[in-house]
Write a protein that holds these residues in place. Structure first.
Motif, PDB file in Angstrom:
ATOM      1  N   TYR A 105       0.542  -1.310  -0.085  1.00  0.00           N
ATOM      2  CA  TYR A 105       0.204   0.166   0.603  1.00  0.00           C
ATOM      3  C   TYR A 105       0.867   0.946  -0.099  1.00  0.00           C
ATOM      4  CZ  TYR A 105      -4.393   2.485   0.816  1.00  0.00           C
ATOM      5  OH  TYR A 105      -5.450   3.128   0.655  1.00  0.00           O
ATOM      6  N   GLU A 118      -8.048   7.214 -14.142  1.00  0.00           N
ATOM      7  CA  GLU A 118      -7.396   5.913 -12.902  1.00  0.00           C
ATOM      8  C   GLU A 118      -6.804   4.632 -14.283  1.00  0.00           C
ATOM      9  OE1 GLU A 118      -8.670   4.528  -9.660  1.00  0.00           O
ATOM     10  OE2 GLU A 118      -7.854   3.053  -9.959  1.00  0.00           O
ATOM     11  N   GLY A 150      -1.064  -0.021  -6.444  1.00  0.00           N
ATOM     12  CA  GLY A 150      -1.592  -0.471  -6.641  1.00  0.00           C
ATOM     13  C   GLY A 150      -1.596  -1.191  -7.758  1.00  0.00           C
ATOM     14  N   MET A 206      -4.972   8.772  -5.450  1.00  0.00           N
ATOM     15  CA  MET A 206      -6.167   7.866  -4.700  1.00  0.00           C
ATOM     16  C   MET A 206      -7.326   8.000  -3.473  1.00  0.00           C
ATOM     17  SD  MET A 206      -6.527   5.712  -7.932  1.00  0.00           S
ATOM     18  CE  MET A 206      -7.347   4.262  -6.656  1.00  0.00           C
ATOM     19  N   LEU A 207      -6.095   9.604  -2.737  1.00  0.00           N
ATOM     20  CA  LEU A 207      -6.800   9.734  -1.654  1.00  0.00           C
ATOM     21  C   LEU A 207      -7.812  10.644  -1.532  1.00  0.00           C
ATOM     22  CD1 LEU A 207      -3.297   8.202   0.769  1.00  0.00           C
ATOM     23  CD2 LEU A 207      -5.280   7.172  -0.020  1.00  0.00           C
ATOM     24  N   SER A 230     -10.194  13.052  -1.406  1.00  0.00           N
ATOM     25  CA  SER A 230     -11.708  12.542  -0.615  1.00  0.00           C
ATOM     26  C   SER A 230     -11.763  14.267   0.519  1.00  0.00           C
ATOM     27  CB  SER A 230     -11.450  11.657  -0.203  1.00  0.00           C
ATOM     28  OG  SER A 230     -12.397  11.318   0.799  1.00  0.00           O
ATOM     29  N   ARG A 250     -10.906   7.223   3.319  1.00  0.00           N
ATOM     30  CA  ARG A 250     -10.715   7.053   1.928  1.00  0.00           C
ATOM     31  C   ARG A 250      -9.613   5.251   2.461  1.00  0.00           C
ATOM     32  NH1 ARG A 250     -11.450   4.717  -2.267  1.00  0.00           N
ATOM     33  NH2 ARG A 250     -10.542   5.843  -4.201  1.00  0.00           N
ATOM     34  N   GLU A 277     -10.319   2.838   3.577  1.00  0.00           N
ATOM     35  CA  GLU A 277     -10.878   2.296   3.158  1.00  0.00           C
ATOM     36  C   GLU A 277     -10.741   1.168   1.892  1.00  0.00           C
ATOM     37  OE1 GLU A 277     -15.126   4.080   2.888  1.00  0.00           O
ATOM     38  OE2 GLU A 277     -13.804   4.256   0.612  1.00  0.00           O
ATOM     39  N   LEU A 278     -10.170   1.664   1.103  1.00  0.00           N
ATOM     40  CA  LEU A 278      -8.886   0.778   0.225  1.00  0.00           C
ATOM     41  C   LEU A 278      -7.674   0.226   0.585  1.00  0.00           C
ATOM     42  CD1 LEU A 278      -8.619   1.296  -3.452  1.00  0.00           C
ATOM     43  CD2 LEU A 278      -6.483   2.978  -2.694  1.00  0.00           C
ATOM     44  N   ALA A 284      -9.873  -2.620   0.812  1.00  0.00           N
ATOM     45  CA  ALA A 284     -10.541  -3.504  -0.074  1.00  0.00           C
ATOM     46  C   ALA A 284      -9.726  -4.453  -1.425  1.00  0.00           C
ATOM     47  CB  ALA A 284     -11.122  -1.896  -1.153  1.00  0.00           C
ATOM     48  N   ARG A 285      -8.346  -3.814  -0.883  1.00  0.00           N
ATOM     49  CA  ARG A 285      -7.447  -4.307  -1.611  1.00  0.00           C
ATOM     50  C   ARG A 285      -6.059  -5.707  -0.669  1.00  0.00           C
ATOM     51  NH1 ARG A 285      -3.821   0.864  -3.565  1.00  0.00           N
ATOM     52  NH2 ARG A 285      -5.205   1.050  -5.405  1.00  0.00           N
TER      53      ARG A 285
END
Ligand code: S3P
Length: 176
Positions: free
Chosen positions: A15, A59, A86, A125-126, A128, A134, A137-138, A141-142
């Motif tokens: 990450y 993206e 990512g 990606m952050l 927000s 965020r 959350e990401l 999800a990863r």
């Protein structure tokens, strides 16, 4: 004759904020390898920042460039490669590297990550209203994608040299 695959490079992933670049540079120095940061190479080739690519093209375009670069770098030799956070969430990119590279996922405690990333402005990606939420959350999800990677090293609250030593041990193990 041995059937062993010759390991070409060491690939560090994980990450945003886990320390891929800092650890990667130190590891490369120790092994006498060259260091390459995927995002820096992408920015150099595109002549614009990652943020500018996200803003102008979105993206999906960035992920396309990133994927092409993963497949290209997987064929290089003698590098420590730091991927974008990512990049290896895409299973095809991970598979391209895992054929003949040692892929190590760096892990980090979420609060430590937030401490490192709260001031960062170069992480589209952050973007927000609530970047901390965020980020968490990401990260959640990863997790399933990062969990598919065979080698993991924790970087939270640990000196760089300890993390580098762990990766060197994996490297020795992969080569014997
Ligand atoms: C991304 C991480 C970034 C960069 C891009 C997207 C991600 O790299 O590739 O902003 O999706 O996690 P770092 O992990 O080096 O910040």
């Amino acid at each position: 004759m041995s059937n062993k695959v010759l390991i070409r490079n060491i690939v560090l992933t994980g990450y945003m904020g886990v320390g891929k670049t800092t650890i990667g540079k130190q590891l490369a120095r120790e092994l006498g390898y060259r260091f390459i940061d995927m995002d820096s190479l992408l920015e150099l080739r595109e002549g614009r920042t990652i943020r500018a690519i996200f803003e102008a093209e979105g993206e999906a375009y960035f992920r396309h460039l990133e994927s092409e670069l993963c497949h290209e770098l997987a064929m290089w030799r003698g590098y420590v490669i730091a991927t974008g956070g990512g990049a290896l969430v895409n299973g095809h990119n991970l598979a391209a590297f895992e054929k003949a590279n040692l892929v190590v996922c760096l892990d980090c405690d979420p609060e430590a990550l937030w401490e490192r990333l709260s001031e960062a402005e170069n992480r589209p990606m952050l973007d927000s209203d609530n970047p901390k939420a965020r980020l968490f959350e990401l990260l959640v999800a990863r997790q399933p994608a990062y969990a598919k990677i065979q080698y993991h090293v924790d970087t939270s609250w640990r000196p760089t040299e300890d993390v580098v030593a762990d990766i060197c041990a994996f490297w020795t193990q992969a080569n014997t």
